[in-house]
Write a protein that holds these residues in place. Structure first.
Motif, PDB file in Angstrom:
ATOM      1  N   THR A   1     -49.308  24.660   7.083  1.00 29.71           N
ATOM      2  CA  THR A   1     -50.400  23.942   6.420  1.00 29.71           C
ATOM      3  C   THR A   1     -50.090  22.443   6.350  1.00 29.71           C
ATOM      4  O   THR A   1     -48.948  22.028   6.587  1.00 29.71           O
ATOM      5  N   PRO A   2     -51.077  21.609   6.024  1.00 27.65           N
ATOM      6  CA  PRO A   2     -50.851  20.164   6.023  1.00 27.65           C
ATOM      7  C   PRO A   2     -49.791  19.692   5.033  1.00 27.65           C
ATOM      8  O   PRO A   2     -49.264  18.584   5.196  1.00 27.65           O
ATOM      9  N   ASP A   3     -49.477  20.489   4.018  1.00 25.86           N
ATOM     10  CA  ASP A   3     -48.401  20.123   3.099  1.00 25.86           C
ATOM     11  C   ASP A   3     -47.068  20.751   3.498  1.00 25.86           C
ATOM     12  O   ASP A   3     -46.114  20.754   2.726  1.00 25.86           O
ATOM     13  N   GLY A   4     -46.996  21.299   4.732  1.00 31.75           N
ATOM     14  CA  GLY A   4     -45.739  21.751   5.299  1.00 31.75           C
ATOM     15  C   GLY A   4     -45.383  23.197   5.057  1.00 31.75           C
ATOM     16  O   GLY A   4     -44.371  23.686   5.569  1.00 31.75           O
ATOM     17  N   LYS A   5     -46.185  23.937   4.301  1.00 30.52           N
ATOM     18  CA  LYS A   5     -45.844  25.320   3.981  1.00 30.52           C
ATOM     19  C   LYS A   5     -45.980  26.213   5.222  1.00 30.52           C
ATOM     20  O   LYS A   5     -46.915  26.064   6.002  1.00 30.52           O
ATOM     21  N   VAL A   6     -45.057  27.161   5.344  1.00 29.50           N
ATOM     22  CA  VAL A   6     -44.997  28.050   6.507  1.00 29.50           C
ATOM     23  C   VAL A   6     -45.355  29.467   6.077  1.00 29.50           C
ATOM     24  O   VAL A   6     -44.845  29.969   5.071  1.00 29.50           O
ATOM     25  N   PHE A   7     -46.228  30.112   6.873  1.00 24.48           N
ATOM     26  CA  PHE A   7     -46.674  31.476   6.587  1.00 24.48           C
ATOM     27  C   PHE A   7     -46.619  32.302   7.872  1.00 24.48           C
ATOM     28  O   PHE A   7     -46.758  31.761   8.974  1.00 24.48           O
ATOM     29  N   PRO A   8     -46.486  33.638   7.743  1.00 18.35           N
ATOM     30  CA  PRO A   8     -46.393  34.494   8.926  1.00 18.35           C
ATOM     31  C   PRO A   8     -47.730  34.979   9.457  1.00 18.35           C
ATOM     32  O   PRO A   8     -47.761  35.809  10.369  1.00 18.35           O
ATOM     33  N   CYS A   9     -48.843  34.503   8.889  1.00 19.44           N
ATOM     34  CA  CYS A   9     -50.153  34.965   9.357  1.00 19.44           C
ATOM     35  C   CYS A   9     -51.206  33.919   9.043  1.00 19.44           C
ATOM     36  O   CYS A   9     -50.973  32.969   8.292  1.00 19.44           O
ATOM     37  N   CYS A  10     -52.396  34.126   9.604  1.00 15.89           N
ATOM     38  CA  CYS A  10     -53.462  33.132   9.489  1.00 15.89           C
ATOM     39  C   CYS A  10     -54.033  33.022   8.081  1.00 15.89           C
ATOM     40  O   CYS A  10     -54.588  31.990   7.709  1.00 15.89           O
ATOM     41  N   ARG A  11     -53.891  34.073   7.264  1.00 17.11           N
ATOM     42  CA  ARG A  11     -54.447  34.022   5.911  1.00 17.11           C
ATOM     43  C   ARG A  11     -53.651  33.079   5.011  1.00 17.11           C
ATOM     44  O   ARG A  11     -54.203  32.426   4.144  1.00 17.11           O
ATOM     45  N   GLY A  12     -52.355  33.032   5.189  1.00 14.13           N
ATOM     46  CA  GLY A  12     -51.521  32.124   4.422  1.00 14.13           C
ATOM     47  C   GLY A  12     -51.561  32.315   2.921  1.00 14.13           C
ATOM     48  O   GLY A  12     -51.684  31.330   2.182  1.00 14.13           O
TER      49      GLY A  12
END
Length: 374
Positions: free
Chosen positions: A302-313
């Protein structure tokens, strides 16, 4: 470019093998890296679609260019696709910067677009580096379309799509259409198949509403449409798709999901590495039926740098932050290892246990039924 492509081919061949080993050995620390990268340079959209959290008035976010370049420099060397959005409209990005990144890392674009801003000039700018564009069309009826996609202009969307379709064919850019199936529009889906075919579309994905906005309870089908009615609608969709030669992907609740039509690998493509990867993913899914196929191969930043394993986040699946930690340390860090353990063991986070991306596949349902029998 030739040496860069050769290096990419070698790396991707090894990456596929590593992924098969990671899954087969149920490793928590992975040698493979994600090839599908969703990266939010910003979260800005020109629409307020009722099914999206944009409609909830989310605060604007934007990642500084230098930080974005640094983060993507760690992720894109393994990537095949870049999706430059975060529940946002990709045409609002700096397209010159995105094209530069694609050229630097030999990565193609895969985008979901509302078609309100994709005119000929913008398309020409990205055409060489674009593999796929999905147009979001939730109804063929102007009134319903504009009601669901607030601030949209139905006639302008149709005009832009008609302008771009022949250009896309000439540039070997694959065009797909995507619809979110909800209580207000579910009965329009058979008609939508014909609408897409009339625009020259050959691929249509229908995705059941996910709880991505505060409007979910008012929009969901559950409790408003009987299974008999819904099943009859899906049957009509399949009938119209077969008649109009439209490929279907249905991410719908059991037993209505599935893929119908001509296998994509039989068609010419400008992205042979991606085609090979997708063939392998079709095999790896049934071989590891309890592991979310998106989480095997996808990363969202995401624009604030957070990393997620899927598109829903969802917040509970945050794996780390690339503005604070290197992607390598996040990819095999404690949060990702615990997430993989949950996937392998079937001890799913609630957000995963209720997600059709995981539970809607035929192999997941078959595996669950088999375990129930045991």
């Amino acid at each position: 470019m030739t040496s860069q492509r050769a290096a990419k081919t070698t790396r991707e061949s090894a990456n596929i093998l590593h992924l098969a080993q990671d899954l087969g050995l149920e490793r928590l620390e992975w040698a493979s890296r994600p090839t599908e990268v969703e990266f939010g340079f910003n979260n800005t959209c020109n629409l307020l679609c009722v099914m999206c959290h944009q409609a909830d008035g989310i605060p604007n976010k934007k990642m500084p260019v230098e930080q974005a370049r640094e983060a993507l420099g760690q992720i894109l060397p393994y990537a095949l696709h870049l999706t430059p959005s975060d529940a946002s409209e990709p045409m609002i990005n700096d397209l010159d910067e995105i094209v530069r990144l694609c050229e630097q890392y030999d990565v193609l674009l895969s985008m979901y677009c509302n078609a309100t801003l994709l005119d000929r000039a913008r398309f020409e700018k990205i055409a060489r580096w674009t593999h796929r564009i999905w147009f979001s069309i939730d109804s063929p009826q102007k009134e319903m379309f504009e009601k669901l996609r607030v601030n949209s202009d139905f006639e302008k969307v149709v005009e832009n799509i008609r302008d771009v379709m022949p250009m896309a064919r000439a540039a070997q850019v694959e065009i797909g259409f995507n619809a979110v199936v909800m209580a207000p529009n579910w009965s329009h889906m058979p008609e939508l198949v014909d609408f897409v075919a009339d625009l020259g579309g050959e691929t249509l994905a229908m995705q059941e509403l996910l709880p991505n906005s505060t409007g979910y309870d008012e929009l969901k089908i559950e409790g408003r449409v009987s299974e008999e009615e819904f099943g009859a609608m899906v049957a009509r969709v399949k009938e119209r798709a077969e008649a109009r030669n439209v490929d279907l992907t249905l991410q719908l609740h059991a037993p209505h999901g599935g893929e119908y039509g001509t296998p994509q690998e039989n068609r010419p493509t400008k992205a042979p590495l991606t085609t090979v990867r997708e063939v392998h993913m079709e095999s790896l899914g049934p071989m590891s039926p309890g592991f979310c196929q998106m989480a095997m191969n996808y990363v969202k930043v995401t624009p604030d740098g957070k990393v997620f394993p899927c598109c829903r986040g969802p917040e509970e699946l945050e794996m780390g932050n690339v503005l604070e930690t290197s992607f390598e340390d996040i990819w095999n860090g404690p949060a990702y290892k615990e997430f993989r353990r949950q996937m392998f063991s079937g001890e799913y986070p609630e957000v995963c246990a209720n997600c059709l991306v995981l539970t809607g596949t035929p192999w997941f349902r078959h595996n669950a039924e088999r375990d129930g029998e045991g």
